[in-house]
Design an enzyme around this catalytic site. Sequence first.
Site, PDB file in Angstrom:
ATOM      1  N   GLU A  41      -1.942 -20.490  13.542  1.00  0.00           N
ATOM      2  CA  GLU A  41      -2.069 -21.900  13.945  1.00  0.00           C
ATOM      3  C   GLU A  41      -0.714 -22.466  14.379  1.00  0.00           C
ATOM      4  OE1 GLU A  41      -4.249 -23.707  10.665  1.00  0.00           O
ATOM      5  OE2 GLU A  41      -6.153 -23.081  11.539  1.00  0.00           O
ATOM      6  N   GLU A  77     -11.575 -17.883  12.745  1.00  0.00           N
ATOM      7  CA  GLU A  77     -11.814 -18.362  11.375  1.00  0.00           C
ATOM      8  C   GLU A  77     -12.941 -19.372  11.431  1.00  0.00           C
ATOM      9  OE1 GLU A  77      -8.451 -20.160   9.461  1.00  0.00           O
ATOM     10  OE2 GLU A  77      -7.063 -18.641  10.175  1.00  0.00           O
TER      11      GLU A  77
HETATM   12  C1  GAL Z   1      -6.877 -22.532   8.355  1.00  0.00           C
HETATM   13  C2  GAL Z   1      -5.775 -21.515   8.142  1.00  0.00           C
HETATM   14  C3  GAL Z   1      -6.160 -20.493   7.087  1.00  0.00           C
HETATM   15  C4  GAL Z   1      -6.738 -21.178   5.883  1.00  0.00           C
HETATM   16  C5  GAL Z   1      -7.891 -22.056   6.282  1.00  0.00           C
HETATM   17  C6  GAL Z   1      -8.543 -22.780   5.122  1.00  0.00           C
HETATM   18  O1  GAL Z   1      -6.430 -23.654   9.019  1.00  0.00           O
HETATM   19  O2  GAL Z   1      -5.484 -20.847   9.346  1.00  0.00           O
HETATM   20  O3  GAL Z   1      -5.028 -19.734   6.763  1.00  0.00           O
HETATM   21  O4  GAL Z   1      -5.736 -21.935   5.289  1.00  0.00           O
HETATM   22  O5  GAL Z   1      -7.429 -23.027   7.182  1.00  0.00           O
HETATM   23  O6  GAL Z   1      -9.586 -23.626   5.563  1.00  0.00           O
END
Ligand code: GAL
Length: 669
Positions: free
Chosen positions: A156, A307
Amino acid sequence: MESSVPTQIPGQNAILIGTDWYPEQWPESRWEEDLRLMEAAHLKVVRIAEFAWSTMEPSEGRYEFGWLDRAIALAAKHHIVSVLGTPTAGPPAWLTQKYPETLRIDENGRRATHGIRAHGSSSSPRYRELCRRIAEQMAIHFGRNPNVVGWQIDNEYGYALMSYDDITRKQFQDWLQAKYKTLENLNTRWTTSYWSQTYDNWAEIPIPGESHNPGLRLDWKRFTTYTWSAYQQNQIDVIRKHADPRQFITGNFMGFFDGFDHYLISEPLTFASWDDYVGTGHVDPIANGLTHDLTRGFKKQNFWVIETQPGAVNWSNINNFQNRGEARAMAWQAIGHGADDVNYWQWRSALNGQEEIHGVLVGPDGTPVPFLEEVSQTAGEFDKAQNAFRGTVPVSEVALLYSYESHWAVQYQKHTEKYDDIALLKSYYGALRPLAQSIDVVSPYAPLDGYKLVVAPNLNVLPKDLADHLLAYVHNGGHLVLGPRSAMKDEFNSLLPQRQPGFLIDALGARVEQYYALEKDFPISGALGSGVATVWAEQLKTNAPDAQVLLKYGKSNGWLDDQAAFVTRPYGKGRITYIGAILDDKLTSAAAQWMAKESGIAPVFGPVPDGVEVSRRVGEGKQVFVLVNYAPEAREVTLPHAMKAVLADRPVENVSLPPYGVEVLLSTK
Ligand code: GAL
């Protein structure tokens, strides 16, 4: 067609489900069981290592990759491919201790401390060197590993946080000097005679805060984009040098996060990815669909959801759980909008650490949580649908233009706290999406031929080169629709020395006489119906006989009474339309219907009941439709012609969808 879809990994399935796995947090003896469970759940991908710097390089220059070799090999044994994250969002303690200058300094002059993440300074030459070293060592080691399919740079991108230190300020000043060449030029472009801001030497130029000059602020955003692009490129260069070209390189973005210009930062990547989290509440299919389309538009190609939420997160106001079936609906929506992969973050909760109680697929005891059942069902369906999706991409006749520069320019000078350009974009998207069933969201500089309709709800920054690009599109037969606040500024965030819409006044045959932030709604009516203008209204005046007024203001503040709000005019082989007000939902929808009719847009699938979203992907000799029912009741969908229901595995003419129900339809017609 295959080669134009880089996210569909050769030799692998066309659409994948995976998870973000952290083997470094667990004894090696446990890995096999994790992977066995993943395989049983039909998971095909793990993204790994993006926070494992201290495990890969426990002390300076001592690299330990053996454990990762074994984790990747074991995953492969379970038919799971690996995507490696470079760990640069989490520099280890030895590093920040030895090289404190690598730690970011915030706007208040405080240096970050170890134990958080995104604490490195993206502009620090020392930090860049250390990032390059770890990325290069990883690339040398894993760049030919057949089970590593690609790379994610950083994580990110440090939320685009900048370091407010002397090095960064000097880099910014040098960047400005390279751009403007002379101070005289910069002083003119930023009108620095105003408030005695004139700069006599480059070193005087500050890093801007909220009360600084809009030209300076816009350039700081560009510099931020430049800094993170260079930070990213530093790692891409060494990966490309050592890695097999077959391995892709991506970055995980965050939807409408506006820290930098995503079109520019995505350029060197193989494809873009994003992290799709709902947080509190439940999925809004319009907002989520729009964000998928935004991400697809960064590079105008398929993308990954690298993700997504496994039920609940840990960082929202209320970390409620997704309803049963909601995550499956979301996964299929992602595929419909052009994702080729969906990964659940994360596999198993770390026993300690800031995200202990985030959603997972496997609990702290190492056994599946109930949610894994839904993931497994969805992943099994993905397995079934591979052939249908191979070589397919969304194709649209309608584009929405989204510009970071215009977004920033309006954000800096909102004029009314209620002005929300992304909400406006979403309202046009929401009105047009059901009419077209496929929309691209692209940069205003993207090639536009091929689109029948291009809607730009917020093109505040519209310099001459962009006006020429848009006019060429209209000239050749396109329909361009501009929203309020269009074409007010040039690329320096200076007001254009014309009224709105600047270089498009002649083509439109009308101009904006005056604009108004509204403290209350004003009536508006005309050929498109009647309703209200809300938040913002512009008074338009036509000066060409064929400029047609489709909406006028009613009795309001005196100035706007009976004045034009919505003007359209044929131009070249096409048409240009200007909507000077934010319209209520009903009128926005009427405007969208008018645009669709005027531009010859028809739904790609045909009519569907309310609450059902249709998406289409097109491949050689085939179309694949994804239907998702977001309505709280069942919906019956009649197909335009018989198709193969891929999930039900039979030919159908009708489909019945329960709430959150999904079907994939293959048409070879
Ligand atoms: C994202 C991040 C992950 C984790 C996740 C939790 O923004 O890339 O590493 O922290 O959120 O929701």
